[in-house]
Design a protein around this motif. Structure first.
Motif, PDB file in Angstrom:
ATOM      1  N   MET A 123      71.655  26.829  78.074  1.00  0.00           N
ATOM      2  CA  MET A 123      70.995  25.514  78.084  1.00  0.00           C
ATOM      3  C   MET A 123      71.244  24.866  79.446  1.00  0.00           C
ATOM      4  N   GLY A 124      70.323  23.964  79.828  1.00  0.00           N
ATOM      5  CA  GLY A 124      70.612  23.110  80.976  1.00  0.00           C
ATOM      6  C   GLY A 124      70.146  23.684  82.301  1.00  0.00           C
ATOM      7  N   ALA A 125      70.690  23.093  83.381  1.00  0.00           N
ATOM      8  CA  ALA A 125      70.180  23.317  84.742  1.00  0.00           C
ATOM      9  C   ALA A 125      70.285  24.769  85.182  1.00  0.00           C
ATOM     10  N   THR A 126      71.372  25.432  84.805  1.00  0.00           N
ATOM     11  CA  THR A 126      71.605  26.793  85.315  1.00  0.00           C
ATOM     12  C   THR A 126      70.573  27.779  84.781  1.00  0.00           C
ATOM     13  N   ALA A 127      69.783  27.355  83.780  1.00  0.00           N
ATOM     14  CA  ALA A 127      68.721  28.249  83.278  1.00  0.00           C
ATOM     15  C   ALA A 127      67.751  28.579  84.418  1.00  0.00           C
ATOM     16  N   GLY A 128      67.605  27.634  85.345  1.00  0.00           N
ATOM     17  CA  GLY A 128      66.713  27.887  86.491  1.00  0.00           C
ATOM     18  C   GLY A 128      67.207  29.061  87.315  1.00  0.00           C
ATOM     19  N   THR A 129      68.502  29.067  87.536  1.00  0.00           N
ATOM     20  CA  THR A 129      69.115  30.182  88.300  1.00  0.00           C
ATOM     21  C   THR A 129      68.890  31.488  87.550  1.00  0.00           C
ATOM     22  N   ALA A 130      69.036  31.419  86.224  1.00  0.00           N
ATOM     23  CA  ALA A 130      68.869  32.635  85.404  1.00  0.00           C
ATOM     24  C   ALA A 130      67.438  33.160  85.544  1.00  0.00           C
ATOM     25  N   LEU A 140      66.590  33.068  76.728  1.00  0.00           N
ATOM     26  CA  LEU A 140      66.205  32.112  75.674  1.00  0.00           C
ATOM     27  C   LEU A 140      66.880  30.794  76.040  1.00  0.00           C
ATOM     28  N   LYS A 141      66.081  29.809  76.486  1.00  0.00           N
ATOM     29  CA  LYS A 141      66.674  28.531  76.902  1.00  0.00           C
ATOM     30  C   LYS A 141      66.496  27.550  75.758  1.00  0.00           C
ATOM     31  N   ILE A 142      67.618  27.109  75.195  1.00  0.00           N
ATOM     32  CA  ILE A 142      67.571  26.180  74.049  1.00  0.00           C
ATOM     33  C   ILE A 142      67.323  24.761  74.581  1.00  0.00           C
ATOM     34  N   ASN A 143      66.341  24.068  74.014  1.00  0.00           N
ATOM     35  CA  ASN A 143      66.117  22.652  74.376  1.00  0.00           C
ATOM     36  C   ASN A 143      66.756  21.721  73.354  1.00  0.00           C
ATOM     37  N   LEU A 144      66.396  21.987  72.053  1.00  0.00           N
ATOM     38  CA  LEU A 144      66.921  21.109  70.993  1.00  0.00           C
ATOM     39  C   LEU A 144      68.235  21.699  70.488  1.00  0.00           C
ATOM     40  N   TYR A 145      69.355  21.044  70.822  1.00  0.00           N
ATOM     41  CA  TYR A 145      70.643  21.624  70.419  1.00  0.00           C
ATOM     42  C   TYR A 145      71.134  21.068  69.089  1.00  0.00           C
ATOM     43  N   THR A 162      77.136  28.216  89.712  1.00  0.00           N
ATOM     44  CA  THR A 162      76.886  29.532  89.100  1.00  0.00           C
ATOM     45  C   THR A 162      75.766  30.197  89.887  1.00  0.00           C
ATOM     46  N   MET A 163      76.081  31.298  90.512  1.00  0.00           N
ATOM     47  CA  MET A 163      75.115  31.969  91.393  1.00  0.00           C
ATOM     48  C   MET A 163      74.284  32.973  90.612  1.00  0.00           C
ATOM     49  N   GLN A 164      73.199  33.408  91.251  1.00  0.00           N
ATOM     50  CA  GLN A 164      72.403  34.476  90.631  1.00  0.00           C
ATOM     51  C   GLN A 164      73.268  35.727  90.430  1.00  0.00           C
ATOM     52  N   SER A 165      74.223  35.885  91.337  1.00  0.00           N
ATOM     53  CA  SER A 165      75.086  37.082  91.223  1.00  0.00           C
ATOM     54  C   SER A 165      75.846  37.056  89.892  1.00  0.00           C
ATOM     55  N   HIS A 166      76.246  35.850  89.482  1.00  0.00           N
ATOM     56  CA  HIS A 166      76.936  35.759  88.174  1.00  0.00           C
ATOM     57  C   HIS A 166      76.002  36.252  87.067  1.00  0.00           C
TER      58      HIS A 166
END
Lengths: 378, 303, 96
Positions: A261-268, A285-290, A353-357
């Motif tokens: 969830m959240g901002a790092t989904a963009g990196t993913a 799978l990016k969860i919006n409604l938690y 959190t990098m793409q490498s992660h």
């Protein structure tokens, strides 16, 4: 505009009657921007600069119970300080929206983005939705207000502190009129300003009735799921942007999927695009409604996925992290029941959190490096 | 049921027999004919008047938690200001009255009260002061008198009860520079009514500190709250006075105040002070009562 | 059950606190001068001033005076005795 500005812009269009605020990094861009809008006469909201977050929510409760549209905003320590009043808001069924710029919890002190704060209060009857970027933050503030007033339950639209709140991104803003008609006016008969039929709000319910109040509250919480879906589809009509319980990104033929969830989904997503180019069958799978968590829907979305890594941006001491626990429960509803599930914790205290992660996670999944131990993407 | 008196707070509530709180509430709310909204902290008043499914409140009433009666009131005030801005003269804002016990006002709610006072919200805060956390069984609070026996600071072989003096809430509230505040007593209801009228007609924040003798925990017969309350004032333990624009006015200068023992001996919570070993505690109480009174008289003279 | 526990005043949902009593205030009409001192302090707003009707006078010869005297609502009076204590004429006596 930054995430903070985008939320303030959405609030300007929603135009609440009362906004009680107490400053805390990284929420301040929201209230500073809004205060400037008021100073320039763009809004007439009654802003109350209270002396603590506990009073911020208390004043918002007073205003909301008086029948007007009342919002507030906070983060981290502020959310824990006002936590005493959070179950009161949901217990009283007040449609309050609290915009959150989520941040780590002390100690040690840390002012950066993380989900520890909203996870600490995730089961208090507030709807929680996570934004990936400033556009989400703008959209979800509008959706949250409409949902809160339609169902009569409090909602927290959440963005990651700094990664979203202070990062400038392109945001498509809707016309004022479109937003105003979308959220409409708040109507309520039951308010403190109804002197012909005066209400008592905040009753004492003892052993014989408290239980039923809580069961009714859960029924209402379940109703917010369907209401959320309807409102998202209505919002798609006016904005062209689809929101829902979650976003399935490159998942149709995926073998390994990250749930987060959240901002790092963009990196993913960027990492996935790169890996997909190399022919790797990976997805997100990016969860919006938690909260309320869509267990069945997540279960069926993951049914055909063999290898799953759940990335939590929060730590639960002595337990599996929160999102991992929810995903594990939802897999109970998966038809195939053939899954290997790993738990990762990332981004604590604003750690980048990098793409490498992300690539490392997918590598672990691909090589079957999956066990029930929690792994950390430091 | 007395129709006039129960217009805003009905009978059929669960306060202890002989409790002084309902009379305070009815006197204050009876001091205005305008619409009134009540914001109440958790406490004796709240838990005895809102037991689901019955409520004794016949005016709009809100309770949320223990320490935020003033903050909740501030939110209601903000709501009314927002509506007034939109509707102009058509909308007549109601009076907002916050009620809290001494626990909810001296201690847990002090910060919210200070914030609301400092921001100048339009509301009256009434603290019914029974010198302790009575709803939870009589524990010590910042308002508990020196030498009082409470559940959490009990008198015993070694201890004579509370060892600190009461927090001077009137001075703390006055320091916010609000226009009107007054100290009143449930045993002098006409005086309370006059002060409530003044407070309710004061724009911005106003404050009333009202002594509420508690039969249950002060330990006196259920018929005695007025008698005990009177003795509190007649011994100068609880003087009646007002502070208007910083000016002190003492309402009934007690010519020859009774010795403090007259007040102490009526209550079980002070019984241990009449033992030989606690004699000097009573002397200390009398000394402080005299000093406080002198300070008050001086303030009244110079203002 | 009301959403959010928001309730409204309904007298017959409130308990009749009269049954708390183990002693009961009785007004001696010959002594009561109708001064209303007892009315305000009553914790349960259970005292009203009322002129006794002819029938009532027949019931108790004491109700001779032709004026409004204290009348106690025993449905809500908890028998605390405050009225008896504050009454300047000692016209209210607590009885079993």
């Amino acid at each position: 505009m930054t995430g903070g500005y985008a939320v303030a812009e959405a609030l300007r269009q929603i135009h609440p009657d009362v906004m009680a605020v107490y400053p805390i990094t990284p929420q301040t861009p929201i209230i500073e921007t809004y205060a400037k809008m008021k100073a320039d006469g763009l809004v007439e909201t009654e802003m109350v600069q209270v002396e603590s977050e506990h009073s911020a929510m208390s004043a918002t409760i007073g205003a909301s119970a008086a029948g007007v549209r009342a919002v507030t905003a906070s983060s981290s320590q502020g959310i824990l300080y006002m936590a005493e009043t959070l179950p009161v808001v949901s217990g009283l069924g007040l449609p309050i929206v609290m915009c959150v710029s989520s941040r780590a919890l002390s100690a040690p002190l840390n002012i950066h983005g993380e989900h520890g704060d909203v996870m600490a209060v995730r089961d208090m009857g507030w709807v929680e939705m996570f934004a990936e970027n400033a556009q989400d933050a703008y959209d979800q503030t509008i959706i949250a207000l409409r949902l809160a007033e339609k169902v009569g339950a409090p909602v927290m639209p959440i963005m990651d502190g700094f990664h979203t709140s202070h990062t400038t991104e392109r945001v498509e803003v809707l016309e004022d009129e479109i937003v105003r008609t979308f959220v409409g006016k708040r109507q309520t008969e039951e308010s403190l300003l109804n002197f012909k039929d005066p209400i008592t709000i905040g009753t004492l319910a003892l052993q014989n009735t408290y239980f039923e109040f809580k069961m009714n509250q859960e029924k209402l919480m379940q109703k917010t799921k369907s209401a959320f879906k309807t409102i998202c589809s209505e919002f798609a009509k006016i904005s062209g942007r689809k929101h829902g319980f979650f976003e399935e990104y490159a998942m149709d033929d995926a073998e390994s999927v990250i749930v987060m969830m959240g901002a790092t989904a963009g990196t993913a997503k960027e990492a996935i695009d790169k890996l997909r180019a190399k022919g790797k069958k990976v997805g997100l799978l990016k969860i919006n409604l938690y909260r309320p968590f869509p267990y069945k829907e997540v279960g069926s979305a993951l049914a055909h996925i063999r290898k799953i890594a759940v990335l939590d941006r929060a730590i639960s001491f002595g337990a599996y992290p929160p999102l991992y626990q929810d995903v594990m429960s939802s897999l109970h509803f998966s038809a195939s029941q053939k899954h290997d599930i790993a738990s990762y914790i990332y981004g604590l205290g604003g750690r980048d959190t990098m793409q490498s992660h992300i690539e490392k996670v997918f590598k672990d999944l691909e090589e079957g490096e999956i066990d029930n131990k929690i792994k950390y993407l430091q | 049921m007395n129709k006039e008196l129960s217009k805003k707070l009905s009978s059929g509530h669960a306060t202890c027999a002989g409790c002084g709180i309902p009379a305070i509430v009815r006197t204050v709310l009876g001091a205005t004919d305008e619409d009134v909204i009540v914001s109440n902290a958790t406490g004796c008043l709240e838990v005895t008047t809102t037991i689901y499914p019955s409520t004794s409140w016949k005016v709009p009433y809100i309770h949320s938690v223990f320490g935020n009666a003033a903050a909740t009131a501030a939110g209601i005030d903000a709501a009314q200001k927002a509506i007034s801005k939109k509707n102009g003269k058509k909308f007549k804002p109601a009076k907002i009255v916050a009620f809290g016990g001494d626990g909810g006002t001296y201690d847990i709610g002090l910060q919210a009260l200070s914030g609301a006072l400092e921001r100048g919200h339009d509301f009256l805060y009434v603290c019914y002061d029974n010198g302790g956390y009575m709803n939870t069984g009589g524990q010590r609070s910042g308002a508990t008198p020196y030498g009082a026996n409470t559940e959490t600071v009990p008198a015993g072989i070694e201890s004579f009860g509370k060892t600190q003096q009461r927090k001077d809430l009137m001075e703390i509230v006055k320091a916010h520079g609000i226009k009107y505040l007054a100290q009143a007593n449930a045993a002098y209801l006409p005086d309370l009514k006059r002060k409530a009228q003044k407070a309710l007609n004061t724009p911005g924040p106003s404050f009333l500190l009202v002594l509420q003798p508690c039969t249950q925990v002060w330990k006196f017969p259920t018929s005695q709250y007025v008698a005990v309350g009177k003795l509190a004032t007649e011994t100068n333990f609880w003087p009646l006075y007002e502070i208007e624009d910083g000016k002190y006015t003492i309402n009934n200068v007690v010519k020859n105040p009774k010795p403090i023992e007259e007040f102490l001996k009526t209550q079980g919570r002070f019984k241990h002070l009449f033992a030989e070993k606690n004699k000097d505690v009573v002397v200390e109480i009398q000394k402080v009562v005299n000093e406080n009174m002198e300070k008050l008289v001086k303030k009244a003279q110079i203002s | 059950m009301e959403k959010g526990g928001i309730i409204k005043h309904d007298l017959n949902k409130s308990p009749k606190t009269g049954n708390w009593r183990y002693v009961r205030p009785e007004v001696d009409a010959s002594k009561c001068i109708g001064c209303t001192t007892c009315v305000l302090p009553c914790p349960d707003a259970s005292i009203e001033m009322r002129r006794r009707s002819k029938e009532e006078k027949k019931i108790s010869p004491k109700l001779a005076q032709e004026k409004e005297i204290a009348d106690i609502d025993y449905e809500y009076c908890k028998g605390c005795g405050v009225c008896a204590q504050v009454c300047p004429m000692k016209a209210i006596v607590m009885k079993k």
